[in-house]
Design a protein around this motif. Sequence first.
Motif, short mmCIF file in Angstrom:
data_model
loop_
_atom_site.label_atom_id
_atom_site.label_comp_id
_atom_site.label_asym_id
_atom_site.label_seq_id
_atom_site.Cartn_x
_atom_site.Cartn_y
_atom_site.Cartn_z
N GLU A 1 0.83 -1.20 0.00
CA GLU A 1 0.00 0.00 0.00
C GLU A 1 0.87 1.25 0.00
O GLU A 1 0.57 2.22 -0.70
CB GLU A 1 -0.94 -0.02 1.21
N SER B 1 -4.25 -2.89 -4.33
CA SER B 1 -3.23 -1.84 -4.33
C SER B 1 -3.13 -1.16 -5.68
O SER B 1 -2.77 0.02 -5.76
CB SER B 1 -1.87 -2.41 -3.93
N GLU C 1 -5.72 1.46 -5.67
CA GLU C 1 -5.27 2.58 -4.82
C GLU C 1 -4.23 3.42 -5.56
O GLU C 1 -4.24 4.65 -5.47
CB GLU C 1 -4.69 2.05 -3.52
N GLU D 1 1.41 3.60 6.85
CA GLU D 1 1.51 2.15 6.59
C GLU D 1 2.69 1.57 7.38
O GLU D 1 2.59 0.47 7.93
CB GLU D 1 1.70 1.88 5.09
#
Lengths: 241, 68
Positions: free
Chosen positions: A21, A101, A104, A138
Amino acid sequence: MTAWALIALGAALSVGLELLEALAIVLAVGVTRSWRDALLGALAAVVALAVVAGVVGPVLLASLPLDLLRVVVGVALLLFGLEWLRKGVLRLAGRRAPSNSLREYLEEREAMEALPPPEPGRADWPARVVAFKGVLLEGLEVVLIVAALSGGSQGAAPAILGAGVAVAAVIGIGAVVHRPLARLPESHLKYAVGVMLSSFGVFFLAEGLGVHWPGGDAGLLYVAVALVAVSQAQIARVAAT
Amino acid sequence: MSALRKLVLGETWALPLGVGLVLALGLVLDAAFGDDRWWHDAGGFVLLAGVLVALSVSLPRRGSRDRT
């Protein structure tokens, strides 16, 4: 040996997924704005995380009595693990968007492209801040999970080994991007990590309270089986509502 | 701060509250029955049951339109 291998696997999967991420955010900033500012933001976050790890690790590992340490570790792992498991149940039941991901990365790219470009020769502070915040948040979860897994009965070695393997794997994925990100079954992997972290959490919490698990480390396996059974039943129930 | 709270406590209060209750239950039972054999041998299953209940309660119930 069972606990050692499971801790290494749990650390590798949880660290790998969190770093993916962070990677998605840094790649999006680098591609749309400038690689220099993206890497500067990420590097500043890594330095901040190293400071946090230097404080959290020794405080957790060295200054608490063993039983209290196991209770603290158990509670921390339960807080993280059950949240991953809850989200995993909702995703697999179709009540939450699947974890992805690549998606994202594309959303972050779109958001960065909407920002006005910096004046020529000036630092791109929005890019630096986005990369810094992404890696810091993260990475903070990574530091807390690895510190908690290091405080278990097996010591720090399996958690650090698993985290190291994950870092190498994510850097490898970063080098070739796109396709590996799209292929990963992230929702299922995150569900599995939720089961593992929650299993360690219950296991260590009970040990810290003086409880003996029948079968020793094998207790981790039947705790995990119970979590899988109940969460699968919840997936079916939530999907049907 | 909200990002940090979400990071540590998650998206719902049900889970941290549930974990807190399981911890409190464990501490009370350990104080009351710490020397008893049943707690030593079966206490883990009591805590596991509490965790499973906490997980189940944190999920949407029948009729809920919450699509997080």
